[in-house]
Every structure is written in C-alpha cells, then in structure tokens.
Design a protein around this motif. Sequence first.
Motif: not given
Length: 414
Positions: A264, A340, A343, A351-353, A355, A360, A363, A383, A385
């Motif tokens: 990733d 996500g 992460g 989920g999405e996010g 790398s 991270q 977020e 979710q 996000d």
Amino acid sequence: MSASLSRPRVGVWLIGARGSVATTVVTGCAAVAAGLHPPTGMVTETPAFTGSGLPALSDLVFGGHDTLDCPLPKRAETLTAGGVLPPGVVTAVTAELAAADREIRPGGPTPGDTRSQAELITAFAADIRDFIHRHQLERAVVVNVASTEPASHGPDAPLPASTLYALAALRAGCPYVNFTPSEGMHHPVAAAEAERSGLPHAGRDGKTGQTLLRAVLGPMFAQRALSVRAWSGTNLLGGGDGAALADPAAAAAKNAGKERVLADTLGTVPEGEVHIDDVPALGDWKTAWDHIAFDGFLGTRMILQTIWQGCDSALAAPLVLDLARLTARAHETGLSGPLGALGFYFKDPVGEGPSGLSEQYEELVRFGRSLGRSEGEGLGGGQGDGEGRGEGKGEGVGRDAGSVSGPEGTGEAR
C-alpha cells in the motif's frame, strides 16, 4: 474497577482474557486510572482527544473468554517476574485483577467439546449479555486479543474460533474489534452478519512494532522517489505468540498484514520475506530486524537496516484501550459498519483510508473531533470515515443477529 454510579459504565469483553496482552490491559487500565502510572502509549489520552466524549478509564469493566484457567493475578505476577509489568503495580491493583478474573468464562471449542458451532455462538453471546446485564453496562465492546490462528480453507471448513466469537459479539449487540491476524469478522459468514447488524467494527492485526516502522519508512521511500529493490525481515519472539506463530499457517496469516503495508505504501511488493522464529527464552519480548535494499540517484545501491526490540504486551495494551474507548464512543453516536478511521492501529485495516502512518494519524484525530461534535446529537448510521459521515442502517444495537446458517440453511454454522 470502581466508578461513580452517576456515570454510565462500559464493558470491555476480551477474547483471550487470560493472555499476556489482556492481563497487561486490565493491569494498566487500573494503574493509570488510579494515578499510579502515566498513560504512556495511549493516543486517546493526548490533548487531541480531550473533547471526544470517550468513556473514562475508571468506567471500564472487564470480562472475557479464555480456554486457560490461570487466574489473572497469578498471570500478572508472572509478567512482573518477566519484566513486562513494573514491580509493585500488581499488588496495588489486585482487587481489579480479581474482579476481572471473576468475569472470565470458558471459551472454546476445546478438545472433546461436543457442542455444535451454533451452540458455541449461542453460549458465548449469552455470557456477554449476562455480563452486560449484571453490571448494568451502557454497552460493551468485544476485543479479540487471543493467539493467532491458522487461516481457514474451503467453503465447507469449520468456522474458526475467532469467527465464532465475532458472531457471538454481533448476536449480543456489541461492537467488535479484531486486534489479531485471525479471520474473525473477515470470514464471509461473519461479514454478512456484520452488515445486517448495523454495528461498528474495526481490525485487523494490531500494528505494534515492525509493521509500525514499515508504515513510516514505506512512505518515506515513495515520497523521496527512491526505488526499493528488496525488503526482508526477521522476527524473534517467545511467549504465547512465539509458540502460536511456530505454525507455518499462523505465521502466513501474520505476514500477510506486514506485506500489505509495503504494497500500500510503496505501490508494489518488493523482493524479500519475513521470517518468524520462536525463541521461548525471550518470553514476551521480541526483536524485529529489517534489511532494506534500495536504489538512489543514477542507480547507486544503498542499504538501510533497522532493529526494533520491545515488549509486545506493553506495546499492544494501550492500543487495545484506545480502540475499546473509540469503538464504544462510535457505537454510542450511532456509527455502523467498518471504522476505517481506526486504520492507524492496524496492519490490515477494514474500510477505506490511507496507508501511511502520518496520514492515518490525521484521519484518526479528525475522527476523534467528529465524535466530540456529536455529543448529544448522534451521528446516525454509517461508516466512520474520519468526519462522521455515512449512510448505514444503525438500527442493530441490542438486536439478536439471528441464527447462523450454513450452506443448506440448517441453522448450524459451518
């Protein structure tokens, strides 16, 4: 653990509740809540999360499942002798350890267990619901900190134990966190139930050492346009993890997350493998060594080597407490589905996010702020996000997730 009756209490139900990580979680939570030690390693105790509305450490109540019968106070004494826990702390929090130990129920399946998988799920869920009811808890989060299990194979293979526990969490109406590489909620049967339940979940495989460093170094190479030719690693570890990961299938499950971080962050998987060696003499301590071969300007060949030496339980415990608090708060605000935004804590996040560790973290902080903004409002379903948005159902709290059906719909999980 004592708490003011005027504040709602939150349960933390640990799968693998008598293991090193779980014992360090319970001991550390009690010690920090009592002011005996600072919350070193707990991101949720930093100023960025002051207004997130997270449950207080003193309001967490612990229980769990395990197949072992060593009492938590005895297990904590062993960890103290091994240098994992500081001298004197176990004596100071013996009452809290004993209280948590009384809430640990027999896990499974164990050798000779004649119960069907559906019966095991029902029994596990009943244990969790009873725990919530007796302690009058506002909610409970189920966290898997058990030893890594080999990946299951084939559609007709029995459900792995981690998935049985995940399904039990859903049936009990509880959010679920998988801190291990085990399948858990990733199994198709559990994934389908999770979507129907409207409950938040997070995972998988906590990012505590070697992969944490990879999540920092991978973006560095990519951002500086340096070409990584090979990335090899070796892990030396003992304790329960060392014994479990001596199984090649379990080690393969563990290494999958380590490879994902490189794929990733670098955009490709470089040549090289990670080897895991069981060294019982190391106990709960581990050494992780990485050898990175990369090309610089005009093809100049260079090498970076790193050595990480640490204690797995002490690295993992503050993250488990973070995740339990964040997931409980997400559940309180009505979030559903894969979180996500968590992460930051995982090798193989749902989920999405992003790398890279820095992205991270940003977020995660945004997510914490959104939890604080929702105080008294509720975010609705959906979710996590990082901004509290989502379109999920959010109606599954406290509902029975229904029977687990196999391919023929017999009501027995397969």
